[in-house]
Scaffold this active site. Structure first.
Site, short mmCIF file in Angstrom:
data_model
loop_
_atom_site.label_atom_id
_atom_site.label_comp_id
_atom_site.label_asym_id
_atom_site.label_seq_id
_atom_site.Cartn_x
_atom_site.Cartn_y
_atom_site.Cartn_z
N SER A 1 15.22 -32.20 18.98
CA SER A 1 13.77 -32.28 18.78
C SER A 1 13.50 -33.45 17.83
CB SER A 1 13.22 -30.97 18.20
OG SER A 1 13.69 -30.77 16.88
N LEU B 1 10.80 -26.55 13.94
CA LEU B 1 9.67 -27.44 14.23
C LEU B 1 10.08 -28.65 15.06
CD1 LEU B 1 7.81 -27.51 10.81
CD2 LEU B 1 7.28 -26.14 12.83
N HIS C 1 20.02 -30.13 17.31
CA HIS C 1 20.17 -28.75 16.86
C HIS C 1 21.53 -28.18 17.23
CE1 HIS C 1 15.96 -28.12 15.70
NE2 HIS C 1 15.69 -28.96 16.67
N LEU D 1 25.21 -28.88 19.80
CA LEU D 1 26.08 -29.39 20.85
C LEU D 1 27.00 -28.22 21.17
CD1 LEU D 1 27.74 -31.33 22.63
CD2 LEU D 1 28.90 -32.08 20.56
N TYR E 1 32.37 -35.35 14.42
CA TYR E 1 31.14 -36.15 14.48
C TYR E 1 31.35 -37.56 13.95
CZ TYR E 1 28.61 -32.11 16.12
OH TYR E 1 28.18 -31.05 16.88
#
Length: 153
Positions: free
Chosen positions: A43, A57, A68, A70, A114
């Protein structure tokens, strides 16, 4: 949704549906033989760092994409699908004029994964979910999208 590696996930099924309805262009799925095996849900966010509000949100005027989740189904993990999907997702973000960077929060043991995807650790995340602690990470989104050769997808 799939169970996370640690068995916990700060994003629940209702929230996944919420973001899929609000901003489907910020989600990406990997299907094999008609079955979803991996996905990313994102998002937009309009702050420098993530806050508790970022969990629920979507800020349409934001320039940061909050990743948000994976998720890779447990039956196909350790096959490189997570890193390939993340690479393709970051390439997709380069095609979106609003996206300047990607943010995510992860448990400390996932930081090396990451980092291999090109994210940089920003330090401890302000967001708390129960007793789970997170590291906040970011990746610059700039330039043009490139096709990955021999990616298998």
């Amino acid at each position: 949704a799939f169970i996370s590696v640690s068995g916990d996930c700060p994003l629940h099924l209702d929230e996944i549906r919420h973001f899929l309805n609000l901003c489907p262009e910020l989600s990406l799925g990997w299907f094999e033989e008609g079955r979803l095996v991996a996905f990313i849900i994102g998002s937009l966010w309009d702050q420098e760092r993530l806050s508790q509000a970022a969990l629920t949100l979507h800020k349409p005027q934001g320039s940061a994409v909050h990743i948000h989740v994976l998720a890779v189904h447990r039956t196909v993990r350790q096959q490189g699908k997570g890193s390939i999907l993340m690479w393709r997702y970051l390439q997709h973000l380069r095609c979106l004029p609003c996206a300047r960077r990607a943010l995510l929060m992860c448990e400390p043991f996932l930081v090396p994964f990451y980092q291999k995807c090109g994210f940089q650790a920003l330090g401890p995340c302000q967001v708390a979910v129960g007793d789970m602690a997170f590291v906040e990470m970011q990746h610059a989104v700039r330039g043009h999208a490139f096709m990955r050769r021999n990616s298998g997808c």
